[in-house]
Enzyme design. Structure first.
Site, PDB file in Angstrom:
ATOM      1  N   LYS A  80     -15.774 -20.911   1.997  1.00  0.00           N
ATOM      2  CA  LYS A  80     -14.748 -20.356   2.880  1.00  0.00           C
ATOM      3  C   LYS A  80     -13.446 -20.213   2.098  1.00  0.00           C
ATOM      4  CE  LYS A  80     -12.894 -21.564   7.507  1.00  0.00           C
ATOM      5  NZ  LYS A  80     -13.029 -22.600   8.572  1.00  0.00           N
ATOM      6  N   SER A 154     -14.099 -20.828  12.863  1.00  0.00           N
ATOM      7  CA  SER A 154     -13.392 -19.955  11.957  1.00  0.00           C
ATOM      8  C   SER A 154     -14.180 -19.644  10.688  1.00  0.00           C
ATOM      9  CB  SER A 154     -12.038 -20.576  11.572  1.00  0.00           C
ATOM     10  OG  SER A 154     -12.236 -21.825  10.906  1.00  0.00           O
ATOM     11  N   SER A 178     -15.403 -25.251  13.952  1.00  0.00           N
ATOM     12  CA  SER A 178     -15.560 -24.100  13.069  1.00  0.00           C
ATOM     13  C   SER A 178     -16.785 -24.160  12.181  1.00  0.00           C
ATOM     14  CB  SER A 178     -14.309 -23.946  12.185  1.00  0.00           C
ATOM     15  OG  SER A 178     -13.175 -23.675  12.975  1.00  0.00           O
TER      16      SER A 178
END
Length: 607
Positions: A80, A154, A178
């Site tokens: 990420k 996310s 997330s």
């Protein structure tokens, strides 16, 4: 383009086996060539260049030549884009925030040291603020099954590239869900570790006191293998890093007790509700389900965004908050709210958090885990534009409380909805029970004939004949009164020991019934000749509880090393030779259970 990728949908095990040949570099080249660019695929923010990839490969060959252990040799992974990688930009999905990292985050460094190759950085809800996967200037990441639906966030990009089989695992982060919601929306595994187990050094914070690095994978086994590397040791450079007390269970009973909310909310999503009812039916075949009051969980979940923890996000964004045009408008609106809280309100909320967390932890001590829908609903991209805050909040119904209560969690694939979209479940337990959740997660994944992610690959159990010992545990072979159903078995179960398997010793032992022992106990002795294989049970005992277990073993018994039929060596019960002089040789029974059954039969005959 993805259909041209030879390695599409490969698990970690498949990659590991393949990269042992001499085509490892060519395989990585072919993968990078076939990947769509970030301009074509919003799951990516940045991809490695061929030069960057080759440099990593050369460094691995140097480590290999030096004799380093490289369990992930040549395995590609993604991270990420709020996690640092040396020489790569870190954007947190905000171009105005972007900087070039000078060193790897600890989690990235550990993966590289194990031989893994970073192939790209993935999209996210800006500053990891959201559970939707739409709040990014790099584009909304579509659901891997139907692009009309959200991917979840996310950690949207990391979940997407794993679900589509582009890489076998990827790192995300998890503050409010997330690392779980995107897993549930894309039919993959999402491991949210105990807070502090994986280092956060080199990770852009969202709520620094709550953040966790998470792992996405196609199978539980793959996620666990990665977690062993990430959590191998405490990172003293991370002030929030913690060391495991090594006292929690590392496995679950054969039929565990799972809590389930007495009242479940699906916000009118009947397809998600029906899918969870199907999952519940499957769960009932593996575990005892116990309904509990979910009120304290719900109250704690509301505190995360309706309380002062939003101010941690404000702190993380810093001076950029004064540039609203540089941020996603929804993210800016959320983060700005943190300025409104006073110190008095923060302390009051912290006191309430602690009260609720204690209540929740006590509830979870009565069961082996809690099981919930990963999300109560799934929305389209169009619907999210109409209600970006409301629907995001709904996604966090069963996730927001987890880090506030210091719990670990494992998101798992589950029976699909009637419309063909994924609907996951999540297991949740008190801190440091990560391996216990994984133990049940393996059973769950073996129970359901689900595809791997959004690929056409079928799930196949890993080709491992015996369960590996979890870090922080000691594998012990028991032969007599500590067997399941025997009078001293409680000395294992009350110390969180987990049953692994029934097996046999090597054919080098003789078994004796010791004289004058209460309850009756056997003695096991290794002999030079005329030995036999004796039935034993293997149990994993948490390391911190092992000493107390051994302290209760009376003479003439003790703990030593025991050789198993398949060549493994484990700790096990041994006996002082002097005690065997007055003992009865019962080797011909092949095990203690058969001897006890015969003894009872003889006693009944006499009566």
């Amino acid at each position: 383009m993805q259909t041209q990728i030879e390695t599409l949908g490969w698990t970690l095990e498949q990659w590991q086996l393949a990269q042992q040949d001499d085509q490892g570099w060519q395989r990585l080249q072919a993968l990078l060539s076939a990947l769509p660019s970030p301009a074509e695929d919003p799951a990516w923010i940045d991809l490695a260049s061929f030069n960057e990839l080759h440099l990593q490969w050369q460094q691995l060959q140097e480590l290999r030549a030096a004799g380093e252990s490289l369990p992930l040799l040549g395995v590609p992974f993604a991270i990420k884009d709020n996690i640092d990688a040396a020489g790569w930009p870190t954007t947190a999905a905000c171009p105005a925030f972007s900087y070039t990292a000078t060193e790897d985050a600890t989690v990235v460094a550990r993966l590289k040291a194990a031989g893994a190759v970073l192939i790209g950085k993935t999209n996210l809800d800006q500053f990891a603020t959201g559970l939707v996967g739409t709040r990014s200037p790099y584009g909304a990441v579509p659901n891997a099954f139907d692009p009309a639906y959200v991917s979840g966030g996310s950690s949207s990009g990391s979940a997407s590239v794993v679900a589509r089989g582009l890489v076998p695992f990827a790192l995300g982060t998890d503050t409010a869900g997330s690392g779980r919601v995107p897993a549930g929306f894309n039919n993959i595994v999402g491991l949210k570790p105990t807070r502090g187990w994986f280092s956060n050094k080199g990770v852009v914070p969202a709520c620094r006191s709550l953040d966790c690095v998470s792992v996405f994978a196609l199978t539980v086994d793959d996620a666990v293998q990665v977690s062993h590397i990430l959590g191998a040791e405490q990172d003293l450079d991370d002030a929030f890093s913690r060391r495991s007390p090594q006292s929690a269970a590392v496995g679950m009973p054969e039929r565990p007790r799972l809590a389930i909310p007495a009242q479940l909310e699906f916000f009118g999503d009947t397809a998600m509700q029906a899918a969870f009812e199907q999952a519940r039916s499957e769960l009932a075949s593996l575990a005892e389900l116990v309904e509990i009051d979910f009120t304290p969980f719900s109250e704690l979940a509301a505190l995360l965004y309706q309380g002062p923890w939003v101010a941690e996000r404000t702190h993380a964004v810093g001076a950029l908050l004064a540039q609203p045009d540089a941020m996603d408008p929804v993210v800016h609106a959320i983060v700005s709210q943190g300025q409104a809280y006073t110190a008095l309100e923060s302390f009051a909320a912290e006191y309430r958090r602690q009260e609720l967390a204690r209540c929740i932890q006590l509830q979870l001590q009565q069961v082996d885990a809690l099981v919930v829908p990963t999300s109560p609903t799934l929305r389209t991209l169009a619907a999210m534009q109409q209600e970006p805050l409301l629907y995001n909040a709904q996604f966090g119904t069963y996730t927001n409380f987890t880090n506030l209560a210091d719990l670990c969690a494992l998101a798992l694939p589950a029976p699909f909805r009637s419309d063909g979209l994924p609907a996951g479940i999540t297991l949740i337990a008190n801190a440091w029970q990560d391996f216990a959740l994984a133990d049940f997660g393996r059973r769950w994944q073996q129970q359901l004939p689900l595809p791997l992610g959004a690929t056409d690959q079928a799930f196949k159990p890993a080709a491992v004949t015996s369960k590996p010992v979890a870090p922080g545990a000691v594998r012990v072979a028991v032969v007599g009164a500590h067997l399941r159903g025997m009078p001293l078995n409680f000395q294992l179960t009350t110390r969180q020991a987990s049953f692994v398997e029934a097996t046999q010793t090597a054919p080098e032992y003789r078994l004796y019934a010791l004289a004058n022992t209460t309850p009756p106990k056997p003695g096991l002795a290794r002999v030079a000749e005329k030995g036999a294989s004796i039935l034993v049970e293997l149990w994993d005992v948490p390391l911190a509880n092992f000493g107390a277990f051994v302290a209760e073993i009376p003479e003439p018994l003790g703990i030593g090393n025991l050789l198993l039929q398949d060549g493994r060596s484990v700790k096990g019960f041994i006996c002082e030779p002097l005690a065997l002089c007055s003992a009865q040789d019962i080797t011909h029974f092949g095990g203690w259970r058969a001897y006890i059954a015969d003894l009872k039969k003889s006693q009944e005959t006499l009566v």
